[in-house]
Design a protein around this motif. Structure first.
Motif, short mmCIF file in Angstrom:
data_model
loop_
_atom_site.label_atom_id
_atom_site.label_comp_id
_atom_site.label_asym_id
_atom_site.label_seq_id
_atom_site.Cartn_x
_atom_site.Cartn_y
_atom_site.Cartn_z
N GLY A 1 0.82 -1.21 0.00
CA GLY A 1 0.00 0.00 0.00
C GLY A 1 0.85 1.26 0.00
O GLY A 1 0.59 2.20 -0.75
N LEU A 2 1.89 1.27 0.82
CA LEU A 2 2.79 2.43 0.86
C LEU A 2 3.54 2.61 -0.46
O LEU A 2 3.77 3.74 -0.91
CB LEU A 2 3.77 2.30 2.02
CG LEU A 2 3.17 2.45 3.42
CD1 LEU A 2 4.22 2.17 4.49
CD2 LEU A 2 2.56 3.83 3.60
N ALA A 3 3.92 1.50 -1.08
CA ALA A 3 4.61 1.59 -2.38
C ALA A 3 3.70 2.16 -3.45
O ALA A 3 4.12 3.01 -4.25
CB ALA A 3 5.12 0.20 -2.80
N VAL A 4 2.45 1.73 -3.46
CA VAL A 4 1.49 2.27 -4.43
C VAL A 4 1.29 3.76 -4.18
O VAL A 4 1.30 4.57 -5.12
CB VAL A 4 0.14 1.51 -4.34
CG1 VAL A 4 -0.94 2.23 -5.13
CG2 VAL A 4 0.31 0.09 -4.86
N VAL A 5 1.14 4.14 -2.92
CA VAL A 5 0.97 5.56 -2.58
C VAL A 5 2.18 6.37 -3.04
O VAL A 5 2.05 7.45 -3.62
CB VAL A 5 0.73 5.72 -1.07
CG1 VAL A 5 0.89 7.17 -0.63
CG2 VAL A 5 -0.65 5.21 -0.70
#
Length: 193
Positions: free
Chosen positions: A151-155
């Protein structure tokens, strides 16, 4: 400042305004798209990773079988870590494969065990020695951690792309302002002189 004025200032790019440029409206749509993609992409990417990792852990647990193996040699007590639960050393063990054939291999066992002691090892369908599968609690924690990272990578990717697009838009605005100043600036200079 009342709530209406605050809302009006917050969303000034969306309202009709003679000072609003086309690029301001484009930037407003970009910001909206980036934040929408950040929220939806981050959540869906994280949740998809959690479900995929959880399924992989369940499948891994289903493929392995616990078997009792016998220590071939004594495992001495480690003098540097005497009395700790995490004190494990590699040792040679013997066990029986699913087809009944004898197997030997090395695995980590608790120290201080004598030859002939039974230890639990994990094997796959072919009888190969494998590491113990993660417990359901460990698997859930690992899946959640992987989901958060995804999720953090996508963000991060969505925000970086949005920042790059907005940076390009800012450069275009500055170039446009420079061209306009080249037209208007000389006229101002004559008035001031």
């Amino acid at each position: 400042m009342n709530d209406r004025e605050h809302t009006r200032k917050l969303f000034w790019r969306w309202h009709k305004n003679p000072l609003r440029r086309r690029d301001d409206l484009i930037e407003a749509w970009i910001v909206l798209a980036v934040w929408t993609a950040t929220v939806i992409g981050g959540l869906s990417g994280g949740l998809a990773t959690v479900h995929a990792a959880d399924a992989a852990f369940v499948q891994h647990r289903a493929e392995l079988r616990p078997v009792t193996a016998v220590l071939v040699h004594d495992v001495p007590v480690s003098p540097s870590k005497r009395g700790t639960e995490a004190d494990r050393l590699p040792a040679k063990v013997r066990w029986e494969a699913p087809d009944g054939s004898p197997r030997t291999g090395r695995t980590l066992v608790d120290t201080g065990r004598a030859a002939g002691t039974g230890v639990t090892v994990w094997q796959d369908g072919d009888g190969a020695l494998k590491t113990a599968p993660a417990s359901p609690t460990e698997a859930a924690g690992s899946a959640a951690f992987l989901g958060i990272l995804t999720g953090l990578a996508v963000v991060a990717v969505v925000q970086a792309v949005g920042a790059a697009v907005r940076s390009r838009l800012d450069r275009r605005r500055l170039d446009e302002w420079g061209r306009e100043w080249e037209t208007v600036g000389p006229r101002w200079g004559h008035r001031a002189a």
